[in-house]
Design a protein around this motif. Structure first.
Motif, PDB file in Angstrom:
ATOM      1  N   UNK A 181       3.911   9.377   6.587  1.00  0.00           N
ATOM      2  CA  UNK A 181       3.348   9.911   7.828  1.00  0.00           C
ATOM      3  C   UNK A 181       2.324   8.958   8.420  1.00  0.00           C
ATOM      4  N   UNK A 182       1.512   8.324   7.553  1.00  0.00           N
ATOM      5  CA  UNK A 182       0.445   7.447   8.015  1.00  0.00           C
ATOM      6  C   UNK A 182       0.761   5.974   7.750  1.00  0.00           C
ATOM      7  N   UNK A 183       2.048   5.642   7.781  1.00  0.00           N
ATOM      8  CA  UNK A 183       2.433   4.257   7.461  1.00  0.00           C
ATOM      9  C   UNK A 183       1.911   3.261   8.483  1.00  0.00           C
ATOM     10  N   UNK A 184       1.548   3.723   9.706  1.00  0.00           N
ATOM     11  CA  UNK A 184       1.021   2.800  10.713  1.00  0.00           C
ATOM     12  C   UNK A 184      -0.329   2.225  10.298  1.00  0.00           C
ATOM     13  N   UNK A 185      -1.031   2.894   9.379  1.00  0.00           N
ATOM     14  CA  UNK A 185      -2.333   2.408   8.914  1.00  0.00           C
ATOM     15  C   UNK A 185      -2.171   1.337   7.840  1.00  0.00           C
ATOM     16  N   UNK A 186      -1.011   1.295   7.195  1.00  0.00           N
ATOM     17  CA  UNK A 186      -0.793   0.356   6.095  1.00  0.00           C
ATOM     18  C   UNK A 186      -0.401  -1.019   6.623  1.00  0.00           C
ATOM     19  N   UNK A 187      -0.679  -2.035   5.830  1.00  0.00           N
ATOM     20  CA  UNK A 187      -0.333  -3.413   6.206  1.00  0.00           C
ATOM     21  C   UNK A 187       0.198  -4.137   4.976  1.00  0.00           C
ATOM     22  N   UNK A 188       1.415  -4.614   5.082  1.00  0.00           N
ATOM     23  CA  UNK A 188       1.995  -5.398   3.992  1.00  0.00           C
ATOM     24  C   UNK A 188       2.370  -4.597   2.768  1.00  0.00           C
ATOM     25  N   UNK A 189       2.415  -3.276   2.869  1.00  0.00           N
ATOM     26  CA  UNK A 189       2.767  -2.434   1.723  1.00  0.00           C
ATOM     27  C   UNK A 189       3.476  -1.194   2.255  1.00  0.00           C
ATOM     28  N   UNK A 190       4.477  -0.729   1.513  1.00  0.00           N
ATOM     29  CA  UNK A 190       5.228   0.451   1.912  1.00  0.00           C
ATOM     30  C   UNK A 190       4.643   1.696   1.249  1.00  0.00           C
ATOM     31  N   UNK A 191       4.814   2.884   1.874  1.00  0.00           N
ATOM     32  CA  UNK A 191       4.279   4.118   1.277  1.00  0.00           C
ATOM     33  C   UNK A 191       4.853   4.401  -0.106  1.00  0.00           C
ATOM     34  N   UNK A 192       6.067   3.911  -0.372  1.00  0.00           N
ATOM     35  CA  UNK A 192       6.698   4.148  -1.674  1.00  0.00           C
ATOM     36  C   UNK A 192       6.533   2.958  -2.614  1.00  0.00           C
ATOM     37  N   UNK A 193       5.459   2.205  -2.461  1.00  0.00           N
ATOM     38  CA  UNK A 193       5.210   1.043  -3.301  1.00  0.00           C
ATOM     39  C   UNK A 193       5.209   1.458  -4.775  1.00  0.00           C
ATOM     40  N   UNK A 194       6.192   0.968  -5.529  1.00  0.00           N
ATOM     41  CA  UNK A 194       6.405   1.415  -6.896  1.00  0.00           C
ATOM     42  C   UNK A 194       5.198   1.106  -7.790  1.00  0.00           C
ATOM     43  N   UNK A 195       4.641  -0.101  -7.637  1.00  0.00           N
ATOM     44  CA  UNK A 195       3.513  -0.491  -8.487  1.00  0.00           C
ATOM     45  C   UNK A 195       2.326   0.455  -8.302  1.00  0.00           C
ATOM     46  N   UNK A 196       2.025   0.814  -7.067  1.00  0.00           N
ATOM     47  CA  UNK A 196       0.902   1.717  -6.790  1.00  0.00           C
ATOM     48  C   UNK A 196       1.174   3.110  -7.338  1.00  0.00           C
ATOM     49  N   UNK A 197       2.392   3.605  -7.137  1.00  0.00           N
ATOM     50  CA  UNK A 197       2.733   4.940  -7.633  1.00  0.00           C
ATOM     51  C   UNK A 197       2.657   4.999  -9.157  1.00  0.00           C
ATOM     52  N   UNK A 198       3.202   3.983  -9.818  1.00  0.00           N
ATOM     53  CA  UNK A 198       3.172   3.974 -11.280  1.00  0.00           C
ATOM     54  C   UNK A 198       1.744   3.835 -11.802  1.00  0.00           C
ATOM     55  N   UNK A 199       0.941   2.987 -11.149  1.00  0.00           N
ATOM     56  CA  UNK A 199      -0.450   2.801 -11.586  1.00  0.00           C
ATOM     57  C   UNK A 199      -1.236   4.103 -11.451  1.00  0.00           C
ATOM     58  N   UNK A 200      -1.069   4.789 -10.310  1.00  0.00           N
ATOM     59  CA  UNK A 200      -1.775   6.053 -10.109  1.00  0.00           C
ATOM     60  C   UNK A 200      -1.328   7.097 -11.132  1.00  0.00           C
ATOM     61  N   UNK A 201      -0.017   7.168 -11.366  1.00  0.00           N
ATOM     62  CA  UNK A 201       0.498   8.137 -12.345  1.00  0.00           C
ATOM     63  C   UNK A 201      -0.015   7.830 -13.751  1.00  0.00           C
ATOM     64  N   UNK A 202      -0.042   6.543 -14.119  1.00  0.00           N
ATOM     65  CA  UNK A 202      -0.511   6.162 -15.450  1.00  0.00           C
ATOM     66  C   UNK A 202      -1.993   6.478 -15.625  1.00  0.00           C
TER      67      UNK A 202
END
Length: 572
Positions: free
Chosen positions: A522-543
């Motif tokens: 929804x807020x992807x316009x605020x992001x730069x150089x990274x996708x909302x489904x960035x796997x590394x970020x999702x896995x890091x947050x979950x871990x």
């Protein structure tokens, strides 16, 4: 406005052909850049408020176990159900009032601090921020929100303790509350973990966006590079030859200053943005509209000072003066757009903003230098010799081994030796210029704030999970005693309690990660150089969440395993 544009097209067909007007509301022009960021922050605040309410409700619910018999006796003595509910809501309102007042005081201080820490350039581009304060409307909104939160976290324990009194008296209070609200408390923990996951992922995405923004390839070496504007007395440098003499004297003076290794001049420094020019390619088929590119006037030392890469042809030199044939240099993006696979060196272009403009020869192609905002892709750029279109007001870039404290006096001394009346304006290193650019500011503050919200939400989530697990252990004390009396090993008891906590955390993490992907989209316009489904970020947050939730559950589980079976069987 389109009628005006059509009339201009008739008067100036070369430069205004098929140009029309786009009309936007002034409010969108002012707030359009920050509106998505404000929505992100508002969402983060809302999520943080929800997790705070869930946390307090959970703690009050656990505390209500010890008060079940008290309120049952009150009811037996004649207290009506509404009176019990009202008392608990009043207690919650007092708690919310203290929190609201503390929050408002902190908000007043934090708001002023944030405004004071904004770079001057950011305040100049967003002047409406200067007078931002916590006004009466905000206070009224905060008071209403405080009342709403009081209701949110007071109602669950109020409803549980105002249930029929014979249950509470028969089930000794704690077991009554546990049987009625254990699932609700667990649901609150799942919600807390899910919201923490959303905020943690959002924080990771925003921080990663900020990192990509600040490390974007600018096309030149930003290290040891300083830029500033010179403003001389315009009455002394009216004619072009006078401006050229000023330029030559300044460059020579700066070259002779200690610690200066390279000097260049440009009409506008990199990263800042600036004017664009329209032109056509001579001898090429006419395009529907002229080509448009960022336009810069530069001297021969500009690209070598930036350490930009020459891709074809040559740089400007001292022979490209007002008497020489007019020439231009293109960046790679413009060369590809205007000439495709052809070699542009030797081709001619003509600017369309003036019917008297003469053709200019392309003598070089340079690597893309980031001339605009950091969060915008490299745009076409065209460079013309400063000596062929001089101006007495220009920007200087210098490369030096001196630190900023020693460099500024050296630059001021060298410039004032040429003309004491020259004002040096906006002197800053290229690193500072990048770090304080509007794009960086607009990404930095949301990243910091959401990170603070995420860490705070994580702390609240840990407290909530720990509280619920401790509460469940207290409810299962007799059960645990029976298990241990029948020979259950301590490790099995730890696994039993720990499994409950891990189950709640796993449900919350899965739900939170899914919600974070939807929120990021929804807020992807605020992001730069990274996708909302960035796997590394999702896995890091979950871990991170999983590790913290396991730790929060392990302490009550360990305490349960150390219970004395005899004392546990005597519990209540």
């Amino acid at each position: 406005m389109n009628v005006v544009a059509a009339n201009l097209e008739k008067q100036y067909p070369d430069s205004n052909k098929e140009l029309r007007t786009v009309v936007v509301p002034l409010s969108e022009l002012i707030t359009g850049q920050i509106k998505p960021i404000l929505l992100v922050l508002l969402s983060a605040v809302g999520l943080f408020l929800l997790i705070a309410c869930a946390n307090v409700a959970n703690l009050l619910l656990a505390r209500s176990a010890t008060r079940a018999k008290e309120f049952a006796i009150r009811s037996a003595l004649g207290a009506r159900r509404w009176r019990v509910i009202r008392q608990l809501i009043v207690e919650g309102t007092l708690l919310a009032t203290v929190g609201t007042v503390s929050g408002i005081v902190f908000a007043i201080i934090a708001t002023r601090w944030m405004i004071l820490t904004l770079p001057k350039e950011a305040l100049q581009s967003m002047p409406y921020l200067k007078n931002i304060c916590v006004d009466p409307r905000i206070l009224l909104f905060a008071d209403g929100l405080g009342l709403l939160t009081a209701l949110l976290f007071s109602l669950p324990p109020a409803l549980s303790l105002s249930a029929p009194l014979h249950n509470a008296l028969r089930e000794a209070g704690q077991q009554f509350v546990a049987g009625s609200w254990r699932k609700f408390g667990s649901s609150l923990v799942v919600a807390e973990v899910a919201i923490s996951a959303i905020l943690l992922v959002a924080s990771g995405l925003l921080l990663k966006s900020l990192f990509h923004l600040l490390t974007v390839d600018t096309g030149f070496n930003v290290s040891r590079l300083t830029t500033f504007y010179v403003f001389p007395d315009s009455r002394r440098y009216i004619e072009d030859p006078q401006a050229i003499v000023l330029h030559d004297q300044l460059v020579d003076g700066l070259h002779s200053a200690p610690g200066i290794s390279a000097v260049g001049v440009t009409s506008t420094p990199p990263i800042v943005g600036g004017n664009t020019s329209l032109f056509r390619v001579l001898g090429a088929p006419l395009t529907p509209l002229p080509y448009e590119a960022n336009s810069r006037d530069i001297d021969p030392g500009y690209f070598s000072t930036l350490q930009a890469k020459l891709k074809a042809g040559r740089y400007f030199d001292k022979h490209d003066d007002a008497k020489a044939p007019q020439v231009v240099i293109l960046n790679e993006t413009l060369a590809e757009i205007a000439f495709g696979s052809e070699n542009p060196i030797g081709k001619q272009i003509v600017f369309t903003y003036n019917a008297q403009e003469k053709p200019r020869e392309v003598v070089g192609v340079v690597s893309d230098v980031h001339e605009g905002e950091l969060n915008v892709a490299d745009k076409p750029a065209i460079y013309t010799p400063f000596a062929q279109s001089p101006d007495s007001i220009f920007a200087v870039v210098v490369r030096s081994d001196l630190d900023q404290a020693a460099l500024r006096p050296a630059l001021e001394k060298a410039v004032h030796q040429v003309d004491p009346g020259i004002v040096l304006y906006q002197m800053q290193t290229m690193e500072d210029l990048i770090a304080q650019s509007p794009a960086a500011v607009m990404h930095r503050y949301p990243a910091w704030l959401v990170s603070v919200f995420a860490m705070s939400a994580l702390m609240l989530g840990i407290i909530g999970l720990y509280g619920v697990m401790s509460y469940l252990v207290s409810q299962r004390t007799r059960e645990i005693g029976v298990r241990m009396a029948l020979g259950a090993p301590r490790g099995k008891v730890v696994r039993l309690i720990l499994g409950n906590g891990i189950q709640l955390a796993a449900i919350g993490i899965v739900a939170g990660v899914a919600g974070a992907v939807l929120a990021g989209y929804t807020f992807r316009s605020v992001l730069f150089g990274v996708e909302p489904w960035d796997i590394a970020t999702l896995l890091a947050a979950a871990a991170i969440l999983a590790a913290i939730c396991v730790a929060a559950s392990y302490v009550p589980a360990l305490r349960a395993s150390r219970l004395d079976p005899v004392k546990a069987l005597r519990y209540e």
